[in-house]
Design a protein around this motif. Structure first.
Motif, PDB file in Angstrom:
ATOM      1  N   GLU A 213       0.851  -1.178   0.000  1.00 17.05           N
ATOM      2  CA  GLU A 213       0.000   0.000   0.000  1.00 17.05           C
ATOM      3  C   GLU A 213       0.890   1.232   0.000  1.00 17.05           C
ATOM      4  OE1 GLU A 213      -2.827   0.065   3.181  1.00 17.05           O
ATOM      5  OE2 GLU A 213      -3.510  -1.993   2.849  1.00 17.05           O
ATOM      6  N   ASP A 214       0.820   2.025  -1.069  1.00 16.04           N
ATOM      7  CA  ASP A 214       1.623   3.253  -1.162  1.00 16.04           C
ATOM      8  C   ASP A 214       3.094   2.980  -0.883  1.00 16.04           C
ATOM      9  OD1 ASP A 214      -0.701   4.753  -1.659  1.00 16.04           O
ATOM     10  OD2 ASP A 214      -1.106   4.927   0.482  1.00 16.04           O
ATOM     11  N   SER A 215       3.635   1.949  -1.507  1.00 18.13           N
ATOM     12  CA  SER A 215       5.041   1.540  -1.439  1.00 18.13           C
ATOM     13  C   SER A 215       5.430   0.918  -0.093  1.00 18.13           C
ATOM     14  CB  SER A 215       5.989   2.710  -1.753  1.00 18.13           C
ATOM     15  OG  SER A 215       6.113   3.592  -0.651  1.00 18.13           O
ATOM     16  N   LEU A 216       4.466   0.762   0.809  1.00 18.66           N
ATOM     17  CA  LEU A 216       4.741   0.132   2.094  1.00 18.66           C
ATOM     18  C   LEU A 216       4.140  -1.274   2.131  1.00 18.66           C
ATOM     19  CD1 LEU A 216       3.870   3.112   4.489  1.00 18.66           C
ATOM     20  CD2 LEU A 216       6.152   2.389   3.737  1.00 18.66           C
ATOM     21  N   MET A 217       4.756  -2.163   2.885  1.00 17.41           N
ATOM     22  CA  MET A 217       4.210  -3.500   3.114  1.00 17.41           C
ATOM     23  C   MET A 217       3.361  -3.424   4.372  1.00 17.41           C
ATOM     24  SD  MET A 217       4.290  -6.481   1.648  1.00 17.41           S
ATOM     25  CE  MET A 217       4.344  -8.265   1.808  1.00 17.41           C
ATOM     26  N   VAL A 218       2.059  -3.645   4.203  1.00 15.58           N
ATOM     27  CA  VAL A 218       1.110  -3.422   5.295  1.00 15.58           C
ATOM     28  C   VAL A 218       0.397  -4.724   5.641  1.00 15.58           C
ATOM     29  CG1 VAL A 218      -0.964  -2.165   6.009  1.00 15.58           C
ATOM     30  CG2 VAL A 218       0.783  -1.018   4.627  1.00 15.58           C
ATOM     31  N   LEU A 219       0.376  -5.015   6.922  1.00 13.25           N
ATOM     32  CA  LEU A 219      -0.255  -6.225   7.441  1.00 13.25           C
ATOM     33  C   LEU A 219      -1.602  -5.857   8.057  1.00 13.25           C
ATOM     34  CD1 LEU A 219       0.463  -9.265   7.856  1.00 13.25           C
ATOM     35  CD2 LEU A 219       1.378  -8.616  10.100  1.00 13.25           C
ATOM     36  N   ARG A 220      -2.628  -6.644   7.722  1.00 15.09           N
ATOM     37  CA  ARG A 220      -3.972  -6.412   8.263  1.00 15.09           C
ATOM     38  C   ARG A 220      -4.583  -7.765   8.645  1.00 15.09           C
ATOM     39  NH1 ARG A 220      -6.007  -1.267   7.117  1.00 15.09           N
ATOM     40  NH2 ARG A 220      -4.868  -0.089   5.504  1.00 15.09           N
ATOM     41  N   PRO A 221      -5.498  -7.749   9.623  1.00 15.43           N
ATOM     42  CA  PRO A 221      -6.192  -8.980   9.977  1.00 15.43           C
ATOM     43  C   PRO A 221      -7.276  -9.296   8.967  1.00 15.43           C
ATOM     44  CG  PRO A 221      -7.003  -7.175  11.318  1.00 15.43           C
ATOM     45  CD  PRO A 221      -5.892  -6.605  10.467  1.00 15.43           C
ATOM     46  N   SER A 222      -7.555 -10.595   8.773  1.00 14.86           N
ATOM     47  CA  SER A 222      -8.566 -11.034   7.826  1.00 14.86           C
ATOM     48  C   SER A 222      -9.267 -12.239   8.401  1.00 14.86           C
ATOM     49  CB  SER A 222      -7.905 -11.406   6.485  1.00 14.86           C
ATOM     50  OG  SER A 222      -8.853 -11.956   5.595  1.00 14.86           O
ATOM     51  N   VAL A 223     -10.606 -12.163   8.479  1.00 14.45           N
ATOM     52  CA  VAL A 223     -11.398 -13.264   8.998  1.00 14.45           C
ATOM     53  C   VAL A 223     -12.055 -13.975   7.831  1.00 14.45           C
ATOM     54  CG1 VAL A 223     -13.307 -13.955  10.475  1.00 14.45           C
ATOM     55  CG2 VAL A 223     -11.796 -12.085  11.175  1.00 14.45           C
ATOM     56  N   GLN A 224     -11.769 -15.249   7.681  1.00 16.77           N
ATOM     57  CA  GLN A 224     -12.308 -16.074   6.612  1.00 16.77           C
ATOM     58  C   GLN A 224     -13.357 -17.018   7.187  1.00 16.77           C
ATOM     59  OE1 GLN A 224     -11.349 -16.332   3.096  1.00 16.77           O
ATOM     60  NE2 GLN A 224     -13.245 -17.507   3.102  1.00 16.77           N
ATOM     61  N   SER A 225     -14.520 -17.032   6.598  1.00 14.95           N
ATOM     62  CA  SER A 225     -15.578 -17.931   7.071  1.00 14.95           C
ATOM     63  C   SER A 225     -15.100 -19.370   7.022  1.00 14.95           C
ATOM     64  CB  SER A 225     -16.830 -17.772   6.220  1.00 14.95           C
ATOM     65  OG  SER A 225     -17.778 -18.753   6.524  1.00 14.95           O
ATOM     66  N   ALA A 226     -15.445 -20.140   8.052  1.00 17.87           N
ATOM     67  CA  ALA A 226     -15.016 -21.542   8.098  1.00 17.87           C
ATOM     68  C   ALA A 226     -15.681 -22.368   7.027  1.00 17.87           C
ATOM     69  CB  ALA A 226     -15.340 -22.127   9.469  1.00 17.87           C
ATOM     70  N   GLY A 227     -16.905 -21.993   6.650  1.00 21.98           N
ATOM     71  CA  GLY A 227     -17.611 -22.727   5.604  1.00 21.98           C
ATOM     72  C   GLY A 227     -18.209 -24.002   6.138  1.00 21.98           C
TER      73      GLY A 227
END
Length: 230
Positions: A213-227
Motif C-alpha cells: 500500500e503506497d510503497s509500504l508493506m502493510v499487514l492487516r487482519p482477515s477473517v475467513q468464514s469456516a464454511g
C-alpha cells in the motif's frame, strides 16, 4: 497442495503464495497488536526506516526487537504488548527475521504472516482460496528454526484438511533454541510469559494478510468464514 519450506536465503524466485512464519516472536506480537485494536501494521525495512515513518506520522507506534531504544514505543514481546492500548493505531514493526521474510516475498500474489496463535485461521484462508502451491518461509535461523518449521508444517497439514494433532508440533516449538533463549534471558526485551503466549494454539480467529500500500508493506487482519463442515 504442493508445499515448500524455505529459509529466507533460499528464496531464489517470487512464490505465488507465501506463508511467512515467525513464532517467536514477530507474528505472535503482530496478532496481539491486532487483538489490542491496531488497525494495521507497517513492516519496516530497517530500524532507521521505522523511526523515519514514525517521524512522519507521530501517532504511529514503533516497535522493534531487543531492549527499549530511543524513538521506539515498544519491544517485540507479546507479554509486554498484551496490555497496550492500540485501538485504531498504526504499528510500525521491525524485527530480525519475521519482517525481513515478509518483505522478501512482497511481490507474491498472496502473503500471509503466521504463528501458532493464528494457525487455523491461516490454514482456512489457504483452503478457501484453493491454493495448490504454497511456499512456507521459515524465517528464524536461516530457515533452521524448529519452532517456525513446526508451525509451518502444522499449518500445511491443516490447509489440506488433515485432522492432525497439534501436540507434537507445539512440543517441538517449546523445545526449540529460540524458546530456550527467551526462557534463559539470552535475548533482551523479553517478558516471562512470552514463550507460553507464542505457543497458544489458535488464540485468535483471524489470519494476517500483507499487501503493498503506497510503497509500504502493510499487514492487516482477515477473517475467513469456516464454511460448511469446518
Amino acid at each position: 497442495m504442493e508445499t515448500r519450506f524455505l529459509g529466507i536465503p533460499e528464496l531464489a524466485e517470487v512464490p505465488s503464495v507465501a506463508v511467512v512464519v515467525d513464532v517467536m516472536r514477530a507474528f505472535t506480537v503482530a496478532a496481539w497488536a491486532f487483538a489490542r485494536g491496531a488497525e494495521k501494521i507497517v513492516l519496516a525495512e530497517s530500524p532507521e526506516d521505522a523511526l523515519a515513518l514514525k517521524a512522519r506520522h507521530p501517532g504511529w507506534v514503533a516497535l522493534k526487537d531487543g531492549p527499549p531504544a530511543p524513538g521506539f514505543d515498544a519491544v517485540n514481546s507479546p507479554g509486554m504488548l498484551r496490555s497496550a492500548e492500540l485501538a485504531g493505531r498504526t504499528v510500525v514493526q521491525k524485527t530480525t527475521a519475521g519482517t525481513v521474510g515478509a518483505l522478501a516475498v512482497r511481490e507474491a500474489s498472496l502473503v500471509l504472516c503466521a504463528g501458532f496463535v493464528v494457525a487455523e485461521a491461516t490454514a482456512r484462508v489457504l483452503r478457501a482460496r484453493g491454493c495448490d502451491r504454497v511456499t512456507f518461509v521459515v524465517t528464524g535461523e536461516g530457515g533452521q528454526a524448529d519452532e517456525d518449521l513446526a508451525c509451518a508444517q502444522y499449518i500445511a497439514l491443516r490447509a489440506t484438511g488433515t485432522g492432525t494433532e497439534a501436540t507434537g508440533f507445539l512440543r517441538r516449538a517449546g523445545a526449540s533454541r529460540a524458546a530456550a533463549e527467551l526462557t534463559d534471558g539470552v535475548r533482551q526485551g523479553v517478558h516471562p510469559d512470552d514463550v507460553a503466549l507464542c505457543l497458544e494454539l489458535d488464540r485468535f480467529p483471524f489470519a494476517m494478510v500483507a499487501i503493498s500500500e503506497d510503497s509500504l508493506m502493510v499487514l492487516r487482519p482477515s477473517v475467513q468464514s469456516a464454511g460448511p463442515g469446518r
